[in-house]
Design a protein around this motif. Structure first.
Motif, short mmCIF file in Angstrom:
data_model
loop_
_atom_site.label_atom_id
_atom_site.label_comp_id
_atom_site.label_asym_id
_atom_site.label_seq_id
_atom_site.Cartn_x
_atom_site.Cartn_y
_atom_site.Cartn_z
N UNK A 105 0.59 2.01 -8.08
CA UNK A 105 0.90 0.87 -7.22
C UNK A 105 2.25 0.31 -7.63
N UNK A 106 2.91 -0.36 -6.69
CA UNK A 106 4.22 -0.94 -6.97
C UNK A 106 4.38 -2.20 -6.13
N UNK A 107 5.02 -3.18 -6.71
CA UNK A 107 5.29 -4.43 -6.01
C UNK A 107 6.79 -4.67 -6.04
N UNK A 149 8.68 4.76 -2.85
CA UNK A 149 8.39 5.03 -4.26
C UNK A 149 7.09 5.80 -4.43
N UNK A 150 6.06 5.42 -3.67
CA UNK A 150 4.78 6.13 -3.80
C UNK A 150 4.89 7.58 -3.32
N UNK A 151 5.73 7.82 -2.32
CA UNK A 151 5.90 9.18 -1.81
C UNK A 151 6.71 10.05 -2.77
N UNK A 152 7.77 9.50 -3.31
CA UNK A 152 8.66 10.29 -4.16
C UNK A 152 8.15 10.44 -5.59
N UNK A 153 7.39 9.45 -6.06
CA UNK A 153 6.90 9.47 -7.44
C UNK A 153 5.37 9.32 -7.43
#
Length: 271
Positions: A119-121, A110-114
């Motif tokens: 941050x994401x959990x 998710x961090x790479x594509x968006x």
């Protein structure tokens, strides 16, 4: 002549009946059959077999049953991004055993594509769900380039390009040109200096700021609505400059230009 005493009579009676025998056990206890006992080796085998059955049943429940498989993916925290965008980028393997989902891999994806995601959990929601808890980056400055607008967050990260500028976000103008500051510090350091200034502004001034211009590392200025301007100087001593600017604006509310580059010697002009 006196007869035998009580003690003598008790001794004679005891000698006639003989010494006392062991206490008698209750008849029911004597008739109870002994409990059968498994040989020690066989008991161990039974214990191991039971443990194996439990482990096998648990493994089947986690990996083989249909009860604990991914059936839904929920998204929370998205503001600019849509839930469908987040779900598509996450590519959660729906239908797979919930226990086998690699949450770390999904977070990295998710961090790479968006890049808008700060941050994401990724969490398992038993028995059949995956939750994506997203925190988006917030733009504090925008850079205009080719009719588009690049959003910059509080860490100086340029994370998204949009067609329309977000409301209330100042424009960053890099006017360093061929100055020694650009060669010495580079564009990234100058952008960080502007971001730092934006974070140090008094709340009311921040709302009125339209543009932050960077001529060099030591020369940053601001353009406010109503044609007002501020010479801020370098990004250092931000707290002192904020306090000085607040006091200066109260003392000269009709001034058009404020100089707090040296916070101990501020100045204002115009009316």
């Amino acid at each position: 002549m006196a007869g035998p005493t009580t003690a003598e009579r008790g001794t004679r009676q005891q000698s006639k009946s003989g010494p006392p025998g062991p206490p008698r056990r209750p008849l029911l206890r004597r008739l109870r059959p002994p409990r059968p006992r498994l040989p020690r080796g066989r008991a161990l085998l039974v214990l191991l077999a039971g443990t194996a059955l439990l482990a096998g049943g648990g493994a089947w429940l986690l990996y083989g049953s249909q009860w604990l498989r991914v059936d839904r993916v929920t998204v929370s925290g998205a503001r600019v991004l849509t839930a469908d965008e987040v779900r598509t980028a996450a590519a959660v393997p729906v239908g797979s055993p919930l226990i086998s989902v690699d949450t770390g891999l999904i977070e990295e994806r998710l961090r790479q594509k968006l890049p808008r995601i700060d941050s994401v959990d990724v969490v398992r929601s038993w028995p059949q769900g995956i939750g994506l808890k997203v925190v988006e980056r917030v733009p504090v400055l925008i850079v205009e380039k080719g009719g588009k607008f690049i959003e910059v967050d509080a860490d100086g990260v340029r994370f998204a390009t949009v067609s329309e500028p977000p409301k209330g976000v100042p424009t960053l103008e890099l006017a360093a040109g061929g100055s020694p500051s650009l060669r010495r510090f580079g564009t990234d350091r100058l952008v960080l200096a502007a971001v730092r200034v934006a974070g140090d502004l008094p709340a009311g001034v921040a709302r009125d700021t339209l543009n932050i211009k960077v001529r060099s590392y030591d020369s940053l200025s601001l353009e406010l609505n109503g044609g007002r301007t501020i010479d801020w100087g370098s990004s250092e001593k931000g707290e002192a400059k904020r306090a000085t600017l607040t006091a200066l604006m109260k003392a000269a509310p009709k001034a058009r230009h404020f100089d707090v580059s040296v916070p101990t010697a501020p100045a204002s002009s115009g009316s």
